[in-house]
Design a protein around this motif. Sequence first.
Motif, PDB file in Angstrom:
ATOM      1  N   HIS A 195      24.071-118.278  45.014  1.00 21.57           N
ATOM      2  CA  HIS A 195      24.281-116.849  44.816  1.00 21.57           C
ATOM      3  C   HIS A 195      24.603-116.252  46.185  1.00 21.57           C
ATOM      4  O   HIS A 195      23.747-116.205  47.062  1.00 21.57           O
ATOM      5  CB  HIS A 195      23.024-116.219  44.202  1.00 21.57           C
ATOM      6  CG  HIS A 195      23.161-114.765  43.939  1.00 21.57           C
ATOM      7  ND1 HIS A 195      22.107-113.913  44.020  1.00 21.57           N
ATOM      8  CD2 HIS A 195      24.227-114.005  43.600  1.00 21.57           C
ATOM      9  CE1 HIS A 195      22.507-112.686  43.749  1.00 21.57           C
ATOM     10  NE2 HIS A 195      23.790-112.726  43.489  1.00 21.57           N
ATOM     11  N   ASN A 196      25.832-115.789  46.371  1.00 22.45           N
ATOM     12  CA  ASN A 196      26.315-115.299  47.659  1.00 22.45           C
ATOM     13  C   ASN A 196      25.798-113.884  47.908  1.00 22.45           C
ATOM     14  O   ASN A 196      26.059-112.969  47.124  1.00 22.45           O
ATOM     15  CB  ASN A 196      27.845-115.314  47.663  1.00 22.45           C
ATOM     16  CG  ASN A 196      28.424-115.125  49.042  1.00 22.45           C
ATOM     17  OD1 ASN A 196      27.749-114.686  49.957  1.00 22.45           O
ATOM     18  ND2 ASN A 196      29.692-115.458  49.179  1.00 22.45           N
TER      19      ASN A 196
ATOM     20  N   LEU B 157      35.464-122.753  49.395  1.00 20.15           N
ATOM     21  CA  LEU B 157      34.566-121.880  48.668  1.00 20.15           C
ATOM     22  C   LEU B 157      35.243-121.470  47.373  1.00 20.15           C
ATOM     23  O   LEU B 157      36.397-121.051  47.361  1.00 20.15           O
ATOM     24  CB  LEU B 157      34.240-120.641  49.498  1.00 20.15           C
ATOM     25  CG  LEU B 157      33.208-119.682  48.930  1.00 20.15           C
ATOM     26  CD1 LEU B 157      31.839-120.349  48.925  1.00 20.15           C
ATOM     27  CD2 LEU B 157      33.154-118.415  49.756  1.00 20.15           C
ATOM     28  N   ILE B 158      34.529-121.611  46.267  1.00 21.23           N
ATOM     29  CA  ILE B 158      35.015-121.186  44.953  1.00 21.23           C
ATOM     30  C   ILE B 158      34.142-120.026  44.513  1.00 21.23           C
ATOM     31  O   ILE B 158      32.911-120.126  44.529  1.00 21.23           O
ATOM     32  CB  ILE B 158      34.931-122.329  43.915  1.00 21.23           C
ATOM     33  CG1 ILE B 158      35.770-123.514  44.361  1.00 21.23           C
ATOM     34  CG2 ILE B 158      35.366-121.833  42.551  1.00 21.23           C
ATOM     35  CD1 ILE B 158      35.560-124.768  43.504  1.00 21.23           C
ATOM     36  N   GLU B 159      34.783-118.905  44.133  1.00 24.35           N
ATOM     37  CA  GLU B 159      34.049-117.728  43.658  1.00 24.35           C
ATOM     38  C   GLU B 159      34.376-117.479  42.206  1.00 24.35           C
ATOM     39  O   GLU B 159      35.524-117.609  41.779  1.00 24.35           O
ATOM     40  CB  GLU B 159      34.466-116.481  44.447  1.00 24.35           C
ATOM     41  CG  GLU B 159      34.045-116.461  45.870  1.00 24.35           C
ATOM     42  CD  GLU B 159      34.453-115.167  46.586  1.00 24.35           C
ATOM     43  OE1 GLU B 159      35.231-114.386  46.018  1.00 24.35           O
ATOM     44  OE2 GLU B 159      33.988-114.961  47.704  1.00 24.35           O
TER      45      GLU B 159
ATOM     46  N   MET C 124      26.257-125.036  44.648  1.00 24.33           N
ATOM     47  CA  MET C 124      26.413-123.757  43.966  1.00 24.33           C
ATOM     48  C   MET C 124      25.284-122.827  44.405  1.00 24.33           C
ATOM     49  O   MET C 124      24.131-123.242  44.498  1.00 24.33           O
ATOM     50  CB  MET C 124      26.377-123.948  42.448  1.00 24.33           C
ATOM     51  CG  MET C 124      26.644-122.684  41.679  1.00 24.33           C
ATOM     52  SD  MET C 124      26.640-122.961  39.908  1.00 24.33           S
ATOM     53  CE  MET C 124      28.306-123.493  39.697  1.00 24.33           C
TER      54      MET C 124
ATOM     55  N   CYS D 150      28.912-118.573  43.710  1.00 19.74           N
ATOM     56  CA  CYS D 150      29.953-119.297  44.438  1.00 19.74           C
ATOM     57  C   CYS D 150      29.585-120.776  44.528  1.00 19.74           C
ATOM     58  O   CYS D 150      28.426-121.154  44.365  1.00 19.74           O
ATOM     59  CB  CYS D 150      30.120-118.742  45.848  1.00 19.74           C
ATOM     60  SG  CYS D 150      30.607-117.018  45.906  1.00 19.74           S
ATOM     61  N   THR D 151      30.573-121.579  44.821  1.00 19.73           N
ATOM     62  CA  THR D 151      30.367-122.998  45.072  1.00 19.73           C
ATOM     63  C   THR D 151      31.035-123.351  46.390  1.00 19.73           C
ATOM     64  O   THR D 151      32.244-123.153  46.554  1.00 19.73           O
ATOM     65  CB  THR D 151      30.958-123.859  43.941  1.00 19.73           C
ATOM     66  OG1 THR D 151      30.342-123.492  42.711  1.00 19.73           O
ATOM     67  CG2 THR D 151      30.721-125.339  44.210  1.00 19.73           C
TER      68      THR D 151
ATOM     69  N   VAL E   9      27.141-117.900  52.971  1.00 16.64           N
ATOM     70  CA  VAL E   9      27.987-119.096  52.876  1.00 16.64           C
ATOM     71  C   VAL E   9      27.542-120.134  53.899  1.00 16.64           C
ATOM     72  O   VAL E   9      27.458-121.333  53.595  1.00 16.64           O
ATOM     73  CB  VAL E   9      29.479-118.724  53.082  1.00 16.64           C
ATOM     74  CG1 VAL E   9      30.348-119.959  53.109  1.00 16.64           C
ATOM     75  CG2 VAL E   9      29.950-117.767  51.992  1.00 16.64           C
TER      76      VAL E   9
ATOM     77  N   ASN F 102      28.774-110.992  48.735  1.00 16.33           N
ATOM     78  CA  ASN F 102      29.558-110.301  47.711  1.00 16.33           C
ATOM     79  C   ASN F 102      28.849-110.274  46.347  1.00 16.33           C
ATOM     80  O   ASN F 102      29.441-109.860  45.360  1.00 16.33           O
ATOM     81  CB  ASN F 102      30.944-110.925  47.570  1.00 16.33           C
ATOM     82  CG  ASN F 102      30.889-112.395  47.232  1.00 16.33           C
ATOM     83  OD1 ASN F 102      29.851-112.917  46.846  1.00 16.33           O
ATOM     84  ND2 ASN F 102      32.013-113.060  47.379  1.00 16.33           N
TER      85      ASN F 102
ATOM     86  N   LYS G   7      28.117-112.619  44.247  1.00 16.96           N
ATOM     87  CA  LYS G   7      28.773-113.438  43.229  1.00 16.96           C
ATOM     88  C   LYS G   7      28.200-114.850  43.257  1.00 16.96           C
ATOM     89  O   LYS G   7      27.621-115.284  44.249  1.00 16.96           O
ATOM     90  CB  LYS G   7      30.282-113.519  43.478  1.00 16.96           C
ATOM     91  CG  LYS G   7      31.008-112.219  43.277  1.00 16.96           C
ATOM     92  CD  LYS G   7      32.494-112.416  43.459  1.00 16.96           C
ATOM     93  CE  LYS G   7      33.249-111.127  43.207  1.00 16.96           C
ATOM     94  NZ  LYS G   7      34.691-111.304  43.357  1.00 16.96           N
TER      95      LYS G   7
END
Length: 188
Positions: free
Chosen positions: A164-165, A184-186, A162, A172-173, A146, A168, A170
């Motif tokens: 790739h985290n 943070l949006i997952e 946007m 994310c944005t 992040v 986790n 996932k």
Amino acid sequence: MNVRFITKDARLPEDVLRTMEKKLHQRLDSYYRYEGADSVTVLVKIAERKNVFKVEINMPYGGQQLRAENEERDSAMPALDKGIDVLERQVKKHKTRMTRHLRDSIKPGEDAELSAMEAEADVDEAAGEDFRVVKLKRYEAKPMTVQDAVLQMELLGHNFYMFHNTENNKICTAYRRNDGDYGLIELA
């Protein structure tokens, strides 16, 4: 750039405050040349106690809040000069850290991928009746943390990014909120 003075128990003549403001503009305006004229406020707090002047300068830069604090006897002007020197070193350090981080995050041979990532294609077909997609942007999302994503977003000057985290696994944005913090949006 706006300069706002707050004085606490300090009696400074108006001409000294004008000189301080002029000096701040001379040395710090170059860091805000791409910002609007009144979009940034530098806050200067001046306190006097037993003939010792304490000057604290707070300035936003690159999504960070930079701060310098100095004390001098008999005059606030030398404390201001030393504070500006500290802020300039912090700005240079911040710029160096951001460019180094960007350089380290790009592997050799990715130059062609970067140009492809930044290439944009127009989309002719309408995507629904209410709106139409007029631009398509594709890029390869390499896994990152992040913190790396926020730094990349700041370097690009975007309001969201946007990615790739890696923490986790996932998509994310990361986005900049109106209050200056980040969100943070997952994808679930």
